[in-house]
Design a protein around this motif. Structure first.
Motif, mmCIF file in Angstrom:
data_model
loop_
_atom_site.group_PDB
_atom_site.id
_atom_site.type_symbol
_atom_site.label_atom_id
_atom_site.label_comp_id
_atom_site.label_asym_id
_atom_site.label_seq_id
_atom_site.Cartn_x
_atom_site.Cartn_y
_atom_site.Cartn_z
ATOM 1 N N VAL A 27 15.800 53.909 42.019
ATOM 2 C CA VAL A 27 16.790 52.958 42.483
ATOM 3 C C VAL A 27 17.671 52.563 41.303
ATOM 4 O O VAL A 27 17.172 52.129 40.262
ATOM 5 C CB VAL A 27 16.137 51.700 43.102
ATOM 6 C CG1 VAL A 27 17.195 50.711 43.559
ATOM 7 C CG2 VAL A 27 15.222 52.101 44.258
ATOM 8 N N THR A 43 20.636 55.288 45.534
ATOM 9 C CA THR A 43 19.447 56.116 45.360
ATOM 10 C C THR A 43 19.842 57.579 45.170
ATOM 11 O O THR A 43 18.992 58.452 45.162
ATOM 12 C CB THR A 43 18.487 55.978 46.563
ATOM 13 O OG1 THR A 43 19.192 56.302 47.754
ATOM 14 C CG2 THR A 43 17.910 54.577 46.647
ATOM 15 N N TYR A 155 12.507 54.151 45.983
ATOM 16 C CA TYR A 155 12.837 53.912 47.379
ATOM 17 C C TYR A 155 12.278 55.075 48.185
ATOM 18 O O TYR A 155 12.546 56.243 47.877
ATOM 19 C CB TYR A 155 14.351 53.819 47.543
ATOM 20 C CG TYR A 155 14.778 53.256 48.864
ATOM 21 C CD1 TYR A 155 14.583 51.913 49.164
ATOM 22 C CD2 TYR A 155 15.401 54.057 49.811
ATOM 23 C CE1 TYR A 155 14.995 51.379 50.379
ATOM 24 C CE2 TYR A 155 15.811 53.533 51.026
ATOM 25 C CZ TYR A 155 15.608 52.198 51.302
ATOM 26 O OH TYR A 155 16.009 51.676 52.504
ATOM 27 N N TYR A 160 11.194 49.685 49.286
ATOM 28 C CA TYR A 160 11.051 49.757 47.842
ATOM 29 C C TYR A 160 9.586 49.938 47.511
ATOM 30 O O TYR A 160 8.706 49.395 48.186
ATOM 31 C CB TYR A 160 11.604 48.498 47.174
ATOM 32 C CG TYR A 160 13.096 48.357 47.361
ATOM 33 C CD1 TYR A 160 13.977 49.257 46.778
ATOM 34 C CD2 TYR A 160 13.612 47.336 48.144
ATOM 35 C CE1 TYR A 160 15.347 49.145 46.965
ATOM 36 C CE2 TYR A 160 14.987 47.207 48.333
ATOM 37 C CZ TYR A 160 15.840 48.124 47.738
ATOM 38 O OH TYR A 160 17.193 48.014 47.923
#
Length: 170
Positions: A27, A43, A155, A160
């Motif tokens: 991320v 991402t 991710y 997350y």
């Protein structure tokens, strides 16, 4: 070898999204100077080349950040740490002033916002923008950067996540 014995389904946008959710990704928050500055969670950040050093990220051309990024000469990429989920969420939220909602930043070189305490950051010169479907691929040359300690924020499957520490086997 696994043989697929079912009819091949077309890869429409929903199926494409479902397939790619299985890929774990680091991320990053990308920032650019502007009035106001912009920043967004990505991402799609990746290294492209070592010689010369190049990185890339993708951004929807419909994004509110796109007009600023489309004209930016410099950007910063911040690789977030496992403890920065709130930062990722703030910069992924539409319709808010992300820099007012997140006070942990300072102006850096070329006026590009630099976030506090990422695992690593790169200040880059944008070298190219390539139209790709409804997105643009932004290519950039790192000019400077810094890394700290800690595990990256990931991710995966719409959530997350963080790496679990491994134990050394005897």
């Amino acid at each position: 070898m696994t043989v697929i014995d079912e009819p091949l389904a077309p890869v429409d946008p929903d199926r494409f999204r479902a397939l790619l959710r299985r890929q774990a990704a680091s991320v990053a928050v990308v920032t650019a100077a502007g009035d106001p500055p912009v920043g967004f969670t990505a991402t799609s950040f990746t290294s492209v080349s070592l010689r010369p050093p190049l990185v890339s990220f993708c951004l929807a051309r419909s994004s509110s950040s796109w007009p600023t990024v489309a004209g930016a000469e410099h950007i910063a990429v911040h690789l977030l740490g496992a403890n920065q989920r709130e930062v990722a969420q703030t910069f992924a939220t539409s319709g808010i002033n992300r820099f007012a909602a997140h006070s942990g930043w300072r102006p850096g070189p070329y006026g590009v916002p630099l976030l506090d305490e990422p695992v690593a950051w790169l200040l880059c010169r944008v070298t190219d923008r390539v139209s790709a479907g409804d997105h643009a691929i932004v290519l950039a040359e790192p000019l400077t950067g810094h890394h700290g300690e800690g595990s990256p924020l990931l991710y995966h499957m719409g959530r997350y996540a963080a790496l679990q520490p491994t134990t050394k086997e005897s």
